[in-house]
Design a protein around this motif. Structure first.
Motif, short mmCIF file in Angstrom:
data_model
loop_
_atom_site.label_atom_id
_atom_site.label_comp_id
_atom_site.label_asym_id
_atom_site.label_seq_id
_atom_site.Cartn_x
_atom_site.Cartn_y
_atom_site.Cartn_z
N LEU A 282 0.83 -1.20 0.00
CA LEU A 282 0.00 0.00 0.00
C LEU A 282 0.86 1.26 0.00
O LEU A 282 0.61 2.19 -0.78
N LEU A 283 1.88 1.29 0.85
CA LEU A 283 2.74 2.47 0.91
C LEU A 283 3.53 2.64 -0.38
O LEU A 283 3.64 3.75 -0.91
N ALA A 284 4.06 1.54 -0.90
CA ALA A 284 4.83 1.63 -2.15
C ALA A 284 3.94 2.09 -3.30
O ALA A 284 4.35 2.92 -4.12
N TYR A 285 2.71 1.56 -3.37
CA TYR A 285 1.81 2.00 -4.44
C TYR A 285 1.48 3.48 -4.30
O TYR A 285 1.46 4.23 -5.29
N THR A 286 1.21 3.92 -3.08
CA THR A 286 0.85 5.33 -2.86
C THR A 286 1.97 6.25 -3.32
O THR A 286 1.71 7.25 -4.02
N LEU A 287 3.21 5.94 -2.98
CA LEU A 287 4.33 6.78 -3.39
C LEU A 287 4.62 6.64 -4.88
O LEU A 287 4.94 7.63 -5.56
N PHE A 288 4.50 5.44 -5.41
CA PHE A 288 4.69 5.21 -6.85
C PHE A 288 3.69 6.02 -7.66
O PHE A 288 4.03 6.62 -8.69
N ASP A 289 2.45 6.07 -7.21
CA ASP A 289 1.42 6.83 -7.90
C ASP A 289 1.75 8.32 -7.94
O ASP A 289 1.47 9.00 -8.92
N LEU A 290 2.38 8.82 -6.88
CA LEU A 290 2.70 10.25 -6.80
C LEU A 290 3.99 10.60 -7.54
O LEU A 290 4.07 11.65 -8.19
N TYR A 291 5.00 9.73 -7.44
CA TYR A 291 6.34 10.09 -7.90
C TYR A 291 6.89 9.21 -9.01
O TYR A 291 7.94 9.53 -9.58
N GLY A 292 6.24 8.10 -9.31
CA GLY A 292 6.85 7.15 -10.22
C GLY A 292 7.74 6.19 -9.45
O GLY A 292 7.68 6.10 -8.22
N PRO A 293 8.60 5.43 -10.15
CA PRO A 293 9.45 4.43 -9.47
C PRO A 293 10.26 5.02 -8.32
O PRO A 293 10.72 6.16 -8.37
N LEU A 294 10.43 4.20 -7.29
CA LEU A 294 11.07 4.61 -6.05
C LEU A 294 12.43 3.95 -5.91
O LEU A 294 12.79 3.05 -6.66
N VAL A 295 13.18 4.39 -4.92
CA VAL A 295 14.35 3.64 -4.47
C VAL A 295 13.87 2.58 -3.49
O VAL A 295 13.24 2.91 -2.48
N ILE A 296 14.12 1.33 -3.79
CA ILE A 296 13.76 0.22 -2.91
C ILE A 296 15.06 -0.44 -2.47
O ILE A 296 15.74 -1.10 -3.26
N ALA A 297 15.42 -0.25 -1.22
CA ALA A 297 16.69 -0.78 -0.72
C ALA A 297 16.60 -2.29 -0.56
O ALA A 297 15.70 -2.79 0.11
N PRO A 298 17.54 -3.05 -1.13
CA PRO A 298 17.57 -4.51 -0.93
C PRO A 298 17.89 -4.85 0.52
O PRO A 298 18.53 -4.07 1.23
N LEU A 299 17.48 -6.03 0.93
CA LEU A 299 17.70 -6.46 2.30
C LEU A 299 19.18 -6.46 2.67
O LEU A 299 19.56 -6.05 3.77
#
Length: 488
Positions: free
Chosen positions: A146-163
């Motif tokens: 939900l959080l990733a979709y919300t930010l993606f919708d606003l800004y486009g692709p995000l930085v997703i830090a690998p584990l």
């Protein structure tokens, strides 16, 4: 990379109207061999994943203020008008990388995705039962999706830090934004996994995630990608749960206990006077002279939007077009003063005149069954290349609840007229809920033209369909983090 910090709830009922202290936990100080090791530990970590998804001016992305996605998103459309700070920037489409109220959502919340990634790993490595792990991870993955979709919708692709990067927080590791298709796949994978293990809506605790919510967010993602067949399949899944139905009382869903008793609400955020999760919408909307209890009056709608409603439409009820103050002065479109000069008051929810704080106990409704029906109608028409009687019937089902008559397929037999009508219905149905109408306009290539038509905006352009990232984020990316087009 900065150390990742996680806010852990010191008790297990964050969203159950309990006010507890929050303790900042540094993952660098946690020994995964001993934490978490009990059901209480797991529940605290799951509650921490809900924490950024609540209403809070300070640190809740679904705040009902200018610090929340809904207000800023709706300000970019004809639904809301702001006349200062980030609300004005959103209204004009004049936002730029230096506008902190616009870049705030990414700046503040992107690392909560990392927190959830670490939480999932710690739960996986814990010594609790597999069943408890499965249920807990489903909730955290739904929160992350939900959080990733919300930010993606606003800004486009995000930085997703690998584990592996998160496990070594003292090693500086600038990261690029995730490629577009990988970003979509990341969100989809979280929500599909969550839908598998979350409870059926009939068994879910109010305010917690369930299968239908995960699939509703997937519907939004697939609408974003125009994957119409998947939208239909997901909508059918939710319909076949045989749990939801349209509430006969549209306005009543926003009464003091309306969301709690409505079979239409898929997910709502429970709110209270103490501010565990805050709903301060009356404070934002109502001017000080409004009776019986006013607020700050920071936002209005537009008369353009008001005029798009049919006069008998119940969904227009809480767009307040006239009111009288304590001295008997009546304000309306002909005598607006500074209270109705842009448009009516977009109250939407019960005025809760008995409230004694800045907050209300009216819960924040995020997703409803009406969205399932209208999304399916859109997907059927656009996926098949032409409107159908089934798509019109689904829209009429929602309209009938609003006290309106049936639309006829013959009047909407091509996609252009159908989609224009559908956008109007979506705006009337979901104004001032979760801000999704901005994405609806973008999906149908109306975002820029609507801003020009309603506002006469000289700032709007196709690039404004995405918000900018702050210069700080770009700088910290050391050449790997690329700004959205139009903001360099």
């Amino acid at each position: 990379m900065k150390k990742i910090k996680l806010l852990i709830i010191s008790a297990v009922c964050l969203l159950a109207s309990c006010t507890k202290d929050l303790v900042s936990i540094d993952y660098g100080d946690i020994n995964p061999e001993i934490f978490p090791k009990s059901e209480t530990d797991i529940e605290a970590m799951v509650n921490a994943a809900y924490y950024p998804l609540r209403g809070s001016w300070w640190d809740g992305i679904f705040s009902t203020s200018e610090r929340g996605v809904m207000m800023i998103s709706d300000c970019t459309t004809e639904i809301l008008t702001g006349w200062y700070d980030e609300k004005l920037q959103a209204t004009q489409h004049s936002y730029m990388p230096d506008h902190a109220g616009i870049t705030y959502f990414y700046d503040w919340f992107y690392n909560k995705i990392s927190m959830m990634t670490m939480t999932i790993n710690l739960i996986e490595e814990s010594t609790v039962s597999d069943e408890l792990k499965r249920k807990a991870i489903a909730e955290v993955r739904c929160a992350r999706g939900l959080l990733a979709y919300t930010l993606f919708d606003l800004y486009g692709p995000l930085v997703i830090a690998p584990l592996e990067v998160l496990k070594n927080p003292l090693i500086e590791a600038p990261l690029a934004r995730m490629p577009y298709n990988e970003m979509v796949d990341f969100i989809e994978a979280d929500l599909l996994a969550a839908a598998e293990d979350l409870p059926h809506p009939a068994e879910a605790v109010y305010g917690r995630f369930n299968k239908a919510l995960a699939k509703m967010i997937l519907i939004r993602l697939n609408l974003h990608e125009k994957r119409w067949d998947q939208v239909v399949a997901l909508a059918n899944d939710i319909i076949e749960y045989n749990h939801y139905q349209l509430d006969a009382d549209y306005v009543g869903m926003w009464n003091l206990n309306g969301a709690k008793t409505s079979r239409e609400v898929i997910w709502a955020i429970p709110c209270d006077y103490e501010g565990t999760s805050e709903n301060q919408w009356q404070l934002m909307v109502l001017p000080g002279v409004y009776l019986p209890k006013g607020g700050w009056g920071t936002i209005q709608s537009t008369w353009w939007f008001y005029d798009t409603f049919e006069s008998q439409d119940r969904r227009r009820t809480m767009l307040i077009a006239e009111f009288t103050d304590a001295e008997g002065r009546t304000y309306n479109r002909n005598n607006p003063e500074t209270f109705l000069n842009y448009g009516p008051l977009p109250l939407k929810i019960h005025e809760d005149a008995a409230r004694t704080t800045s907050f209300t106990t009216v819960d924040i409704i995020m997703y409803r069954y009406a969205d399932v029906l209208l999304s399916k109608a859109e997907a059927l028409a656009n996926g098949g290349g032409t409107p159908t009687q089934e798509s019109i019937a689904l829209i009429n089902e929602v309209r009938n609840r609003a006290g309106l008559g049936d639309l006829q397929l013959a009047n909407y037999s091509n996609l252009t007229t159908f989609n224009d009508m559908l956008l109007t219905e979506r705006s009337h149905e979901f104004w001032c809920e979760n801000g999704q109408y901005r994405a609806d306009l973008i999906r149908h290539d109306k975002f820029v033209s609507r801003a020009m038509e309603v506002r006469g905006s000289e700032y709007t352009s196709p690039e404004k369909q995405l918000f900018p990232f702050s210069r700080t984020m770009i700088s910290e990316g050391k050449g790997l983090f690329i700004q959205n087009p139009g903001y360099n």
